[in-house]
Design a protein around this motif. Structure first.
Motif, PDB file in Angstrom:
ATOM      1  N   UNK A 249     -28.156 -67.874  33.329  1.00 22.44           N
ATOM      2  CA  UNK A 249     -29.517 -68.028  32.329  1.00 22.44           C
ATOM      3  C   UNK A 249     -29.337 -67.409  30.941  1.00 22.44           C
ATOM      4  N   UNK A 250     -28.191 -66.677  30.558  1.00 19.29           N
ATOM      5  CA  UNK A 250     -28.173 -66.202  29.261  1.00 19.29           C
ATOM      6  C   UNK A 250     -27.370 -67.462  28.350  1.00 19.29           C
ATOM      7  N   UNK A 251     -28.301 -67.643  27.350  1.00 18.01           N
ATOM      8  CA  UNK A 251     -27.703 -68.732  26.477  1.00 18.01           C
ATOM      9  C   UNK A 251     -26.350 -68.071  25.558  1.00 18.01           C
ATOM     10  N   UNK A 252     -25.607 -69.115  25.302  1.00 15.28           N
ATOM     11  CA  UNK A 252     -24.138 -68.799  24.716  1.00 15.28           C
ATOM     12  C   UNK A 252     -24.551 -68.062  23.196  1.00 15.28           C
ATOM     13  N   UNK A 253     -25.606 -68.393  22.638  1.00 14.28           N
ATOM     14  CA  UNK A 253     -25.957 -67.887  21.387  1.00 14.28           C
ATOM     15  C   UNK A 253     -26.251 -66.298  21.519  1.00 14.28           C
ATOM     16  N   UNK A 254     -26.982 -66.148  22.550  1.00 15.10           N
ATOM     17  CA  UNK A 254     -27.336 -64.568  23.050  1.00 15.10           C
ATOM     18  C   UNK A 254     -25.965 -63.622  23.378  1.00 15.10           C
ATOM     19  N   UNK A 255     -25.341 -64.477  24.262  1.00 16.32           N
ATOM     20  CA  UNK A 255     -23.898 -63.641  24.606  1.00 16.32           C
ATOM     21  C   UNK A 255     -23.162 -63.421  23.250  1.00 16.32           C
ATOM     22  N   UNK A 256     -23.096 -64.410  22.337  1.00 13.65           N
ATOM     23  CA  UNK A 256     -22.344 -64.011  21.196  1.00 13.65           C
ATOM     24  C   UNK A 256     -22.854 -63.056  20.211  1.00 13.65           C
ATOM     25  N   UNK A 257     -24.307 -62.860  20.255  1.00 14.58           N
ATOM     26  CA  UNK A 257     -24.796 -61.751  19.518  1.00 14.58           C
ATOM     27  C   UNK A 257     -24.429 -60.277  20.096  1.00 14.58           C
ATOM     28  N   UNK A 258     -24.579 -60.493  21.537  1.00  9.17           N
ATOM     29  CA  UNK A 258     -24.332 -59.175  22.383  1.00  9.17           C
ATOM     30  C   UNK A 258     -23.037 -58.777  22.108  1.00  9.17           C
ATOM     31  N   UNK A 259     -21.979 -59.552  22.051  1.00  9.91           N
ATOM     32  CA  UNK A 259     -20.669 -59.359  21.640  1.00  9.91           C
ATOM     33  C   UNK A 259     -20.454 -58.634  20.266  1.00  9.91           C
ATOM     34  N   UNK A 260     -21.206 -59.419  19.247  1.00  8.10           N
ATOM     35  CA  UNK A 260     -21.230 -58.801  17.786  1.00  8.10           C
ATOM     36  C   UNK A 260     -21.549 -57.396  17.762  1.00  8.10           C
ATOM     37  N   UNK A 261     -22.685 -57.162  18.450  1.00  9.69           N
ATOM     38  CA  UNK A 261     -23.114 -55.573  18.527  1.00  9.69           C
ATOM     39  C   UNK A 261     -22.396 -54.750  19.213  1.00  9.69           C
ATOM     40  N   UNK A 262     -21.575 -55.200  20.419  1.00 13.87           N
ATOM     41  CA  UNK A 262     -20.624 -54.100  20.957  1.00 13.87           C
ATOM     42  C   UNK A 262     -19.366 -54.128  20.092  1.00 13.87           C
ATOM     43  N   UNK A 263     -19.091 -55.024  19.462  1.00 10.52           N
ATOM     44  CA  UNK A 263     -17.933 -54.843  18.446  1.00 10.52           C
ATOM     45  C   UNK A 263     -18.112 -54.050  17.196  1.00 10.52           C
ATOM     46  N   UNK A 264     -19.298 -54.259  16.702  1.00 13.28           N
ATOM     47  CA  UNK A 264     -19.674 -53.086  15.703  1.00 13.28           C
ATOM     48  C   UNK A 264     -19.720 -51.751  15.999  1.00 13.28           C
TER      49      UNK A 264
END
Length: 267
Positions: free
Chosen positions: A103-118
């Motif tokens: 249920x999680x869109x790929x764009x949301x996953x990408x944003x979550x990964x960006x925040x975690x990386x930051x």
């Protein structure tokens, strides 16, 4: 010590009476009805962190199957309370259902990964928890946009011990209760290779900003809802959700840096 052992024996005998080895359908149905409120409670807790398009009835249906599985698998001789065992089975079934829905869109996953990386890069360089403004600057966005990203990605901030367990190559698919410590047995975390992860997680939680650490404590250990925590701390429910999301993203980022991305599977 004797009183404690006696109490343990009494509980064990009660469990054996409640969960006989040769259980008939009538008895199983009685147990399903007795423990059914657990399903609604766990579904409600999960639903608070899910988008509106996820139907709570899907979680409840999965939870029923998890409860039935718990009743079928429960062994009173393990000296584990059935309620605790059932909670893990029910929650696991619901998480599996959510994963199957993807249920999680790929764009949301990408944003979550960006925040975690930051968070990971900033906190490694700063040697302390990064402030919101610092993370926003690292991402090249405004503080308002950063807060919006937190809200959008809060639903993928799971740290699921069951998932970590599945990703460890030396472990099979036995119940997570095989990892619960028995004082008369060797440390199962040592044997299963989870002690390091447990110790790291405890260390990283202790390093969180005080407000985020308090939110995690009230939510996971005291069982309070986001709204109830907000009332206690004097914040809005949205603000508590934001603190919760930031705390989990910090923890995920740090754990990913130490144990590797292969241990994590987002919903």
């Amino acid at each position: 010590m004797k009183a404690s052992n006696l109490m343990t024996k009494e509980i064990e005998n009660q469990l054996k009476q409640e969960f006989p080895k040769n259980m008939d359908i009538k008895r199983r149905n009685e147990l399903i009805i007795k423990y059914a409120p657990l399903i609604k409670f766990i579904a409600g807790r999960l639903a608070m962190r899910l988008p509106p398009n996820v139907d709570i009835n899907d979680l409840i249906s999965a939870g029923i199957m998890g409860l039935i599985d718990a009743i079928n698998r429960f062994d009173p001789e393990r000296n584990i309370q059935f309620k605790t065992f059932a909670e893990f089975r029910i929650r696991g079934a619901m998480l599996d259902e959510l994963r199957s829905l993807d249920w999680v869109p790929r764009s949301i996953r990408k944003k979550a990964n960006m925040i975690e990386k930051a968070y990971q890069e900033l906190e490694q360089s700063l040697g302390r928890p990064a402030e919101d403004e610092e993370v926003a600057d690292a991402l090249g966005i405004s503080i308002d946009e950063f807060h919006k990203m937190l809200e959008e990605t809060k639903n993928v901030s799971f740290i699921d011990i069951e998932t970590i367990k599945r990703k460890l190559p030396d472990l099979n698919e036995e119940d997570i209760f095989d990892l619960i410590e028995d004082p008369d047995q060797p440390d199962p975390f040592e044997e299963c290779g989870l002690k390091e992860i447990r110790d790291l997680l405890a260390k990283y939680i202790d390093e969180l900003p005080e407000k985020e650490k308090l939110v995690l404590s009230l939510y996971y250990y005291e069982g309070l809802t986001m709204r109830e925590i907000g009332e206690i701390l004097g914040y809005t429910e949205s603000r508590i959700s934001q603190l919760h999301s930031k705390a989990l993203k910090r923890l995920r980022a740090k754990l990913k840096g130490r144990v590797g991305k292969e241990f994590f599977e987002e919903l």
